[in-house]
Design a protein around this motif. Structure first.
Motif, PDB file in Angstrom:
ATOM      1  N   TYR A   1      50.415  86.387  -2.275  1.00  0.00           N
ATOM      2  CA  TYR A   1      50.741  85.976  -3.923  1.00  0.00           C
ATOM      3  C   TYR A   1      51.391  87.335  -4.424  1.00  0.00           C
ATOM      4  O   TYR A   1      52.534  87.253  -5.063  1.00  0.00           O
TER       5      TYR A   1
ATOM      6  N   SER B   1      44.286  80.483  -7.520  1.00  0.00           N
ATOM      7  CA  SER B   1      43.803  79.274  -7.906  1.00  0.00           C
ATOM      8  C   SER B   1      44.908  78.972  -9.019  1.00  0.00           C
ATOM      9  O   SER B   1      45.468  79.922  -9.823  1.00  0.00           O
ATOM     10  N   TYR B   2      45.389  77.592  -9.210  1.00  0.00           N
ATOM     11  CA  TYR B   2      46.466  77.258 -10.095  1.00  0.00           C
ATOM     12  C   TYR B   2      47.727  78.152  -9.746  1.00  0.00           C
ATOM     13  O   TYR B   2      48.376  78.204 -10.771  1.00  0.00           O
ATOM     14  N   GLY B   3      47.795  78.510  -8.436  1.00  0.00           N
ATOM     15  CA  GLY B   3      48.991  79.393  -8.184  1.00  0.00           C
ATOM     16  C   GLY B   3      49.236  80.820  -8.729  1.00  0.00           C
ATOM     17  O   GLY B   3      50.183  81.423  -8.514  1.00  0.00           O
ATOM     18  N   VAL B   4      48.154  81.155  -9.332  1.00  0.00           N
ATOM     19  CA  VAL B   4      48.243  82.633  -9.868  1.00  0.00           C
ATOM     20  C   VAL B   4      46.782  83.330  -9.285  1.00  0.00           C
ATOM     21  O   VAL B   4      45.853  82.560  -8.782  1.00  0.00           O
TER      22      VAL B   4
ATOM     23  N   THR C   1      43.328  84.923  -9.534  1.00  0.00           N
ATOM     24  CA  THR C   1      42.066  84.518 -10.331  1.00  0.00           C
ATOM     25  C   THR C   1      41.056  85.406  -9.847  1.00  0.00           C
ATOM     26  O   THR C   1      40.678  85.570  -8.758  1.00  0.00           O
TER      27      THR C   1
ATOM     28  N   THR D   1      34.906  81.030 -11.937  1.00  0.00           N
ATOM     29  CA  THR D   1      36.298  81.675 -12.279  1.00  0.00           C
ATOM     30  C   THR D   1      36.104  82.373 -13.826  1.00  0.00           C
ATOM     31  O   THR D   1      35.314  82.038 -14.562  1.00  0.00           O
TER      32      THR D   1
ATOM     33  N   HIS E   1      42.445  84.600 -15.119  1.00  0.00           N
ATOM     34  CA  HIS E   1      43.737  84.310 -14.403  1.00  0.00           C
ATOM     35  C   HIS E   1      44.776  85.342 -14.984  1.00  0.00           C
ATOM     36  O   HIS E   1      44.525  85.752 -16.065  1.00  0.00           O
TER      37      HIS E   1
ATOM     38  N   GLY F   1      48.889  86.066 -14.104  1.00  0.00           N
ATOM     39  CA  GLY F   1      50.225  85.674 -13.135  1.00  0.00           C
ATOM     40  C   GLY F   1      51.257  86.455 -13.666  1.00  0.00           C
ATOM     41  O   GLY F   1      51.672  86.828 -14.855  1.00  0.00           O
TER      42      GLY F   1
ATOM     43  N   TYR G   1      45.125  84.429 -18.743  1.00  0.00           N
ATOM     44  CA  TYR G   1      44.536  82.816 -19.033  1.00  0.00           C
ATOM     45  C   TYR G   1      43.144  83.105 -18.890  1.00  0.00           C
ATOM     46  O   TYR G   1      42.551  83.501 -17.860  1.00  0.00           O
TER      47      TYR G   1
ATOM     48  N   THR H   1      46.857  81.081 -23.574  1.00  0.00           N
ATOM     49  CA  THR H   1      47.657  82.129 -22.906  1.00  0.00           C
ATOM     50  C   THR H   1      48.139  83.333 -23.710  1.00  0.00           C
ATOM     51  O   THR H   1      48.612  83.316 -24.638  1.00  0.00           O
TER      52      THR H   1
END
Length: 127
Positions: free
Chosen positions: A14, A45-48, A50, A57, A60, A62, A71, A92
């Motif tokens: 990532y 997680s969720y593409g970012v 974490t 969790t 996050h 990104g 986030y 956010t």
């Protein structure tokens, strides 16, 4: 391609995929979070990226072409007030690349989120 069983490889992939300056700024956030809250885990997680505390969790972050985000927005009233200039949308924090990156605020958010996650883990293990 990394598998879900290899979170460190997913994190590495990532981070490598992020364009500059997002890559450098996410790395700054990552360092600030780990310095403020030693012992946090990492996964995608969720593409970012974490951060996790006791398997839960915590928060996050990104990286994007024009900004980096954290986030969610913390629930602590004093932190909510400090975060206000960067709140974008629901839950956010958005830090444009052209602006400051308040790493002290990010670190304070990380401490709060890690405490919340660890508290939930402790309550769950007692129940």
């Amino acid at each position: 391609m990394p598998t879900a069983a290899d979170p460190a490889a997913e994190v590495t992939a990532y981070l490598a995929s992020l364009p500059e300056p997002a890559h450098a700024r996410v790395e700054q956030i990552r360092s600030a979070v780990h310095e403020a809250t030693p012992g946090l885990g990492e996964k995608i997680s969720y593409g970012v990226l974490t951060f996790t505390a006791d398997g839960r969790t915590a928060m996050h972050t990104g990286g994007y072409a024009g900004h980096v985000s954290v986030y969610p927005v913390p629930g602590d009233p004093a932190l909510v007030e400090r975060c206000a200039p960067w709140v974008a949308g629901k839950g956010t924090l958005k830090f444009p690349h052209a602006g400051e990156l308040p790493l002290d605020l990010v670190a304070d958010c990380a401490v709060w989120f890690a405490g919340e996650a660890r508290s939930k883990s402790a309550r769950r293990s007692k129940g």
